[in-house]
Design a protein around this motif. Structure first.
Motif, PDB file in Angstrom:
ATOM      1  N   ARG A 112       0.829  -1.221   0.000  1.00 43.87           N
ATOM      2  CA  ARG A 112       0.000   0.000   0.000  1.00 43.87           C
ATOM      3  C   ARG A 112       0.856   1.260   0.000  1.00 43.87           C
ATOM      4  NH1 ARG A 112      -2.886  -3.611   3.201  1.00 43.87           N
ATOM      5  NH2 ARG A 112      -4.808  -4.222   2.121  1.00 43.87           N
ATOM      6  N   ASN A 113       1.986   1.203   0.701  1.00 41.90           N
ATOM      7  CA  ASN A 113       2.923   2.325   0.687  1.00 41.90           C
ATOM      8  C   ASN A 113       4.354   1.812   0.770  1.00 41.90           C
ATOM      9  OD1 ASN A 113       4.328   4.674   0.836  1.00 41.90           O
ATOM     10  ND2 ASN A 113       3.537   5.329   2.834  1.00 41.90           N
ATOM     11  N   PRO A 114       5.035   1.787  -0.391  1.00 43.64           N
ATOM     12  CA  PRO A 114       6.416   1.274  -0.426  1.00 43.64           C
ATOM     13  C   PRO A 114       7.340   2.033   0.526  1.00 43.64           C
ATOM     14  CG  PRO A 114       5.618   1.811  -2.646  1.00 43.64           C
ATOM     15  CD  PRO A 114       4.569   2.272  -1.694  1.00 43.64           C
ATOM     16  N   PHE A 115       6.976   3.277   0.869  1.00 43.27           N
ATOM     17  CA  PHE A 115       7.816   4.074   1.747  1.00 43.27           C
ATOM     18  C   PHE A 115       7.592   3.721   3.226  1.00 43.27           C
ATOM     19  CE2 PHE A 115       9.846   7.131  -1.153  1.00 43.27           C
ATOM     20  CZ  PHE A 115       9.155   6.830  -2.323  1.00 43.27           C
ATOM     21  N   ARG A 170       5.186   4.291   5.450  1.00 44.42           N
ATOM     22  CA  ARG A 170       4.739   5.304   6.411  1.00 44.42           C
ATOM     23  C   ARG A 170       3.228   5.307   6.552  1.00 44.42           C
ATOM     24  NH1 ARG A 170       8.461   9.878   6.972  1.00 44.42           N
ATOM     25  NH2 ARG A 170      10.490   9.226   6.194  1.00 44.42           N
ATOM     26  N   CYS A 223      -4.094   3.778  -3.529  1.00 41.81           N
ATOM     27  CA  CYS A 223      -3.666   4.176  -2.198  1.00 41.81           C
ATOM     28  C   CYS A 223      -3.056   5.576  -2.214  1.00 41.81           C
ATOM     29  CB  CYS A 223      -2.653   3.179  -1.651  1.00 41.81           C
ATOM     30  SG  CYS A 223      -3.433   1.630  -1.157  1.00 41.81           S
ATOM     31  N   ILE A 224      -3.505   6.404  -1.295  1.00 38.96           N
ATOM     32  CA  ILE A 224      -2.951   7.752  -1.132  1.00 38.96           C
ATOM     33  C   ILE A 224      -2.216   7.779   0.196  1.00 38.96           C
ATOM     34  CG2 ILE A 224      -3.445  10.215  -0.970  1.00 38.96           C
ATOM     35  CD1 ILE A 224      -6.107   9.651  -2.401  1.00 38.96           C
ATOM     36  N   ALA A 225      -0.901   7.990   0.134  1.00 29.43           N
ATOM     37  CA  ALA A 225      -0.108   8.090   1.353  1.00 29.43           C
ATOM     38  C   ALA A 225       0.206   9.559   1.623  1.00 29.43           C
ATOM     39  CB  ALA A 225       1.176   7.294   1.217  1.00 29.43           C
ATOM     40  N   GLU A 226       0.802   9.836   2.756  1.00 28.93           N
ATOM     41  CA  GLU A 226       1.168  11.188   3.182  1.00 28.93           C
ATOM     42  C   GLU A 226      -0.052  11.930   3.725  1.00 28.93           C
ATOM     43  OE1 GLU A 226       4.177  12.538   3.474  1.00 28.93           O
ATOM     44  OE2 GLU A 226       5.146  10.759   2.666  1.00 28.93           O
ATOM     45  N   SER A 227       0.023  12.275   5.005  1.00 27.39           N
ATOM     46  CA  SER A 227      -1.104  12.897   5.690  1.00 27.39           C
ATOM     47  C   SER A 227      -1.672  14.107   4.943  1.00 27.39           C
ATOM     48  CB  SER A 227      -0.700  13.294   7.112  1.00 27.39           C
ATOM     49  OG  SER A 227       0.462  14.088   7.097  1.00 27.39           O
ATOM     50  N   ALA A 261      -1.517  14.838   1.800  1.00 28.39           N
ATOM     51  CA  ALA A 261      -2.150  14.436   0.543  1.00 28.39           C
ATOM     52  C   ALA A 261      -3.553  13.889   0.815  1.00 28.39           C
ATOM     53  CB  ALA A 261      -1.288  13.387  -0.161  1.00 28.39           C
ATOM     54  N   GLN A 281      -4.650  15.889  -7.560  1.00 27.92           N
ATOM     55  CA  GLN A 281      -4.025  16.785  -6.583  1.00 27.92           C
ATOM     56  C   GLN A 281      -3.422  16.003  -5.421  1.00 27.92           C
ATOM     57  OE1 GLN A 281      -5.748  20.380  -5.400  1.00 27.92           O
ATOM     58  NE2 GLN A 281      -6.036  21.101  -7.495  1.00 27.92           N
ATOM     59  N   ALA A 282      -4.139  14.960  -5.011  1.00 28.78           N
ATOM     60  CA  ALA A 282      -3.628  14.142  -3.908  1.00 28.78           C
ATOM     61  C   ALA A 282      -2.362  13.398  -4.333  1.00 28.78           C
ATOM     62  CB  ALA A 282      -4.694  13.157  -3.446  1.00 28.78           C
ATOM     63  N   MET A 283      -2.347  12.885  -5.565  1.00 29.32           N
ATOM     64  CA  MET A 283      -1.181  12.148  -6.066  1.00 29.32           C
ATOM     65  C   MET A 283       0.034  13.069  -6.202  1.00 29.32           C
ATOM     66  SD  MET A 283      -1.474   8.932  -6.454  1.00 29.32           S
ATOM     67  CE  MET A 283      -2.838   7.901  -5.920  1.00 29.32           C
ATOM     68  N   GLU A 290       0.506  15.844  -4.518  1.00 30.25           N
ATOM     69  CA  GLU A 290       0.926  16.177  -3.141  1.00 30.25           C
ATOM     70  C   GLU A 290       1.744  15.024  -2.555  1.00 30.25           C
ATOM     71  OE1 GLU A 290       1.568  18.508  -0.347  1.00 30.25           O
ATOM     72  OE2 GLU A 290      -0.477  19.160  -0.788  1.00 30.25           O
ATOM     73  N   MET A 291       1.251  13.805  -2.730  1.00 33.71           N
ATOM     74  CA  MET A 291       1.946  12.632  -2.188  1.00 33.71           C
ATOM     75  C   MET A 291       3.352  12.511  -2.766  1.00 33.71           C
ATOM     76  SD  MET A 291       0.832   8.595  -2.351  1.00 33.71           S
ATOM     77  CE  MET A 291       1.079   8.289  -4.097  1.00 33.71           C
ATOM     78  N   ARG A 344       5.701  15.404  -1.746  1.00 36.98           N
ATOM     79  CA  ARG A 344       6.173  15.236  -0.369  1.00 36.98           C
ATOM     80  C   ARG A 344       7.197  14.114  -0.275  1.00 36.98           C
ATOM     81  NH1 ARG A 344       3.514  17.460   4.047  1.00 36.98           N
ATOM     82  NH2 ARG A 344       3.986  15.617   5.267  1.00 36.98           N
ATOM     83  N   ARG A 345       6.929  13.004  -0.952  1.00 36.03           N
ATOM     84  CA  ARG A 345       7.905  11.920  -0.924  1.00 36.03           C
ATOM     85  C   ARG A 345       9.248  12.398  -1.476  1.00 36.03           C
ATOM     86  NH1 ARG A 345       4.140   6.913  -3.191  1.00 36.03           N
ATOM     87  NH2 ARG A 345       3.519   6.092  -1.153  1.00 36.03           N
ATOM     88  N   ASN A 395      11.810  12.573   1.529  1.00 30.29           N
ATOM     89  CA  ASN A 395      12.629  11.362   1.481  1.00 30.29           C
ATOM     90  C   ASN A 395      13.819  11.476   0.545  1.00 30.29           C
ATOM     91  OD1 ASN A 395      10.869   9.749   3.204  1.00 30.29           O
ATOM     92  ND2 ASN A 395       9.432   9.837   1.498  1.00 30.29           N
ATOM     93  N   MET A 408      16.311   5.445  -0.515  1.00 28.60           N
ATOM     94  CA  MET A 408      15.020   5.857  -1.067  1.00 28.60           C
ATOM     95  C   MET A 408      15.024   5.885  -2.601  1.00 28.60           C
ATOM     96  SD  MET A 408      12.839   6.252   1.328  1.00 28.60           S
ATOM     97  CE  MET A 408      13.238   5.665   2.979  1.00 28.60           C
ATOM     98  N   LEU A 462      13.231   3.323  -4.587  1.00 24.53           N
ATOM     99  CA  LEU A 462      11.764   3.364  -4.546  1.00 24.53           C
ATOM    100  C   LEU A 462      11.238   4.292  -5.647  1.00 24.53           C
ATOM    101  CD1 LEU A 462      11.124   3.510  -0.676  1.00 24.53           C
ATOM    102  CD2 LEU A 462      11.153   1.518  -2.184  1.00 24.53           C
TER     103      LEU A 462
END
Lengths: 202, 202
Positions: A46-49, A51, A62-66, A68, B90-92, B94-95, B98-99, B103, B140, B143
């Motif tokens: 779901r999140n390779p990173f 977190r 899957c959307i990761a990062e709070s 986002a 937008q969420a993607m 942002e994610m 941020r990554r 990272n 990282m 990834l």
């Protein structure tokens, strides 16, 4: 839709407060950070990173990062807008949210990790870096205090995600007993007001 | 409207590439970070946190933080949208932004600061933290390589601010000779393509 999160972590708390402000309730799966569940293969699909939190949509995306995840919901459920509406508002929210995150929440978290060795089973612990980080948080808090002396909330009149970030950082700093100036007048008044919102209750 | 910036810094470069992508040209005032111009009282009236870049609007309002400045222009000058359009886009963005920032760009910058002591006149230098940061960036990068093996750009088909952040981080890592695996196939192919865009030329 499902939220994989660690509600007790600062980023888990950020999303929980945000969703409560929006009046959105979605099923949660609690991930045990201490036990390293976030590093397990199952979670990494779901999140390779590795977190938390991660929002899984109906179609499996899957959307990761709070931030986002919060931004996704701000767009989908417009009221109240917690990222601002106009170009200038959005820029101000982005600016203050980044300041609160990079100059406060992040140093507080680094101080915690490197002064306590909480994650020493999976990352190098550098106490000297913990000290330096705590010092950064200590020096930055008065800048937030100055801002809150002239503005009701960080990004302006309205409560936004920037306030959530700073308040969650401050709560985490208190809980973990970081050595910071907690008695700054404007930050204190603002924190009392913000942290007594219903969204912060859980 | 005026941009106070240090064009050679990673954050200065991020905004410069972004503005070039948008076809926006505004007057710049170059700030000498090495000489500490960003810490002078005059600069701090524009950004109390003492960081570049800062965008000063006609009415004197100042927007600090590179991503906040970019977001302001993305909203004002819609095409091409570099932060995404729909909620999911937008969420993607942002994610992935941020990554790329938390990272990669940030650890690379920390490695530079703490392994070279570049800012030793104004901050504690912790070489052990520099090593740990370089190790994070090293771990990282694969990834990002995996992602770029399945997607043309970081956040999907379209070029976005997330690509700017990762490419600027990679360019900075190369220039400052960070010890990283630069030969990963997908990152290399993507980097060659992205960094040859006209916006990266200056």
């Amino acid at each position: 839709m499902k939220l994989y999160t660690t509600s007790a972590s600062p980023n888990g708390k950020r999303v929980n407060v945000f969703l409560a402000e929006k009046g959105i309730d979605i099923p949660r799966v609690e991930i045990d950070l201490r036990a390293g569940e976030n590093l397990a293969l199952d979670f990494r699909t779901r999140n390779p990173f590795g977190r938390v939190p991660v929002l899984e949509l109906e179609n499996g995306t899957c959307i990761a990062e709070s931030v986002a995840i919060c931004r996704y919901f701000d767009f989908e459920h417009a009221e109240p807008m917690l990222f601002g509406t106009t170009a200038l508002e959005q820029a101000m929210v982005e600016m203050w949210n980044r300041r609160a995150e990079l100059n406060f929440l992040l140093p507080v978290a680094q101080a915690f990790r490197h002064l306590t060795g909480y994650f020493k089973d999976r990352e190098p612990v550098v106490p000297e870096w913990g000290q330096a980080s705590e010092q950064v948080a200590r020096e930055m808090l008065p800048l937030f205090d100055a801002r809150l002396g002239e503005s009701r909330h960080l990004a302006g009149d309205a409560f936004t995600i920037a306030d959530i970030t700073l308040a969650v950082g401050l709560a985490f700093a208190r809980t973990t007993r970081r050595d910071l100036p907690y008695d700054l007048p404007n930050v204190s008044r603002w924190y009392e007001r913000v942290s007594s919102r219903r969204s912060f209750a859980d």
